[in-house]
Design a protein around this motif. Sequence first.
Motif, mmCIF file in Angstrom:
data_model
loop_
_atom_site.group_PDB
_atom_site.id
_atom_site.type_symbol
_atom_site.label_atom_id
_atom_site.label_comp_id
_atom_site.label_asym_id
_atom_site.label_seq_id
_atom_site.Cartn_x
_atom_site.Cartn_y
_atom_site.Cartn_z
ATOM 1 N N GLN A 124 1.135 -1.170 0.025
ATOM 2 C CA GLN A 124 -0.375 0.150 0.211
ATOM 3 C C GLN A 124 0.731 1.263 0.359
ATOM 4 N N LEU A 128 0.519 3.861 -3.131
ATOM 5 C CA LEU A 128 0.472 5.324 -2.961
ATOM 6 C C LEU A 128 1.732 5.809 -2.903
ATOM 7 N N SER A 129 2.572 5.786 -3.060
ATOM 8 C CA SER A 129 4.038 6.360 -4.005
ATOM 9 C C SER A 129 4.501 6.604 -4.930
ATOM 10 N N GLN A 130 4.305 5.338 -5.743
ATOM 11 C CA GLN A 130 4.057 5.664 -7.178
ATOM 12 C C GLN A 130 3.305 5.484 -8.396
ATOM 13 N N LEU A 131 1.594 5.520 -7.490
ATOM 14 C CA LEU A 131 0.615 5.702 -8.810
ATOM 15 C C LEU A 131 -0.262 6.508 -8.097
ATOM 16 N N ASP A 132 -0.037 7.715 -7.316
ATOM 17 C CA ASP A 132 -0.957 8.074 -6.857
ATOM 18 C C ASP A 132 0.379 9.736 -6.145
ATOM 19 N N GLY A 133 1.256 9.343 -6.122
ATOM 20 C CA GLY A 133 2.340 10.781 -6.474
ATOM 21 C C GLY A 133 2.532 10.855 -4.740
ATOM 22 N N LEU A 134 2.280 10.421 -4.116
ATOM 23 C CA LEU A 134 1.983 11.304 -2.315
ATOM 24 C C LEU A 134 3.716 10.963 -1.734
ATOM 25 N N GLU A 138 2.758 12.473 3.769
ATOM 26 C CA GLU A 138 1.946 12.363 3.192
ATOM 27 C C GLU A 138 1.204 11.210 3.152
ATOM 28 N N ILE A 139 2.193 9.951 2.908
ATOM 29 C CA ILE A 139 1.598 8.600 3.006
ATOM 30 C C ILE A 139 1.636 7.965 4.189
ATOM 31 N N VAL A 142 -2.174 9.379 5.813
ATOM 32 C CA VAL A 142 -3.345 8.432 5.339
ATOM 33 C C VAL A 142 -2.992 6.983 5.953
#
Length: 167
Positions: A124, A128-134, A138-139, A142
């Motif tokens: 997860q 969140l880092s690679q696909l959502d760019g967080l 921020e991760i 979340v």
Amino acid sequence: MASPAPPPDIEQIYQAHQPWLKSWLGRKLGDIHCASDIVQDVFVRLLSRSDPTPIKEPRALLTTIAQRVLASHWRREQLERAYLDALAQQPVPLALSPEAHSILLETLHEVDQLLQGLPQAVRQAFLLSQLDGLKQAEIAAVMGISLTTVKRYLMRAAMQCYFDQSA
């Protein structure tokens, strides 16, 4: 199989009034080709009417039918314009070649396989880092974990992807 011949009164109405109706619609629309199409629609509706009574005022009936067909034509045109405007507002989709598409799917499948061996929380954080760019902070927010844990999860996922330990 040949289609049945039109009733004699419809055929006479067509011969007598089709040029007038086409001219009238052409002036309204400013397009004689569109007017021709609508004239054909008017006569198709006239042929499919279920009222067997003779037509006493052909121009009045043709005008009424033509106005209904015109209203439908304009609604359809307005809907098409709105749809095209909405499409124009959308971002231009990336057009991948079949080869690029295949490579992309294969790569996604490989990454998915690599991540399958990791705990859910690590996967997860990585997604969140690679696909959502967080960003890492921020991760952490979340997922409700510390920044140090996020860094450790991302390092573990990167190690799994770059140095597949199952091979």
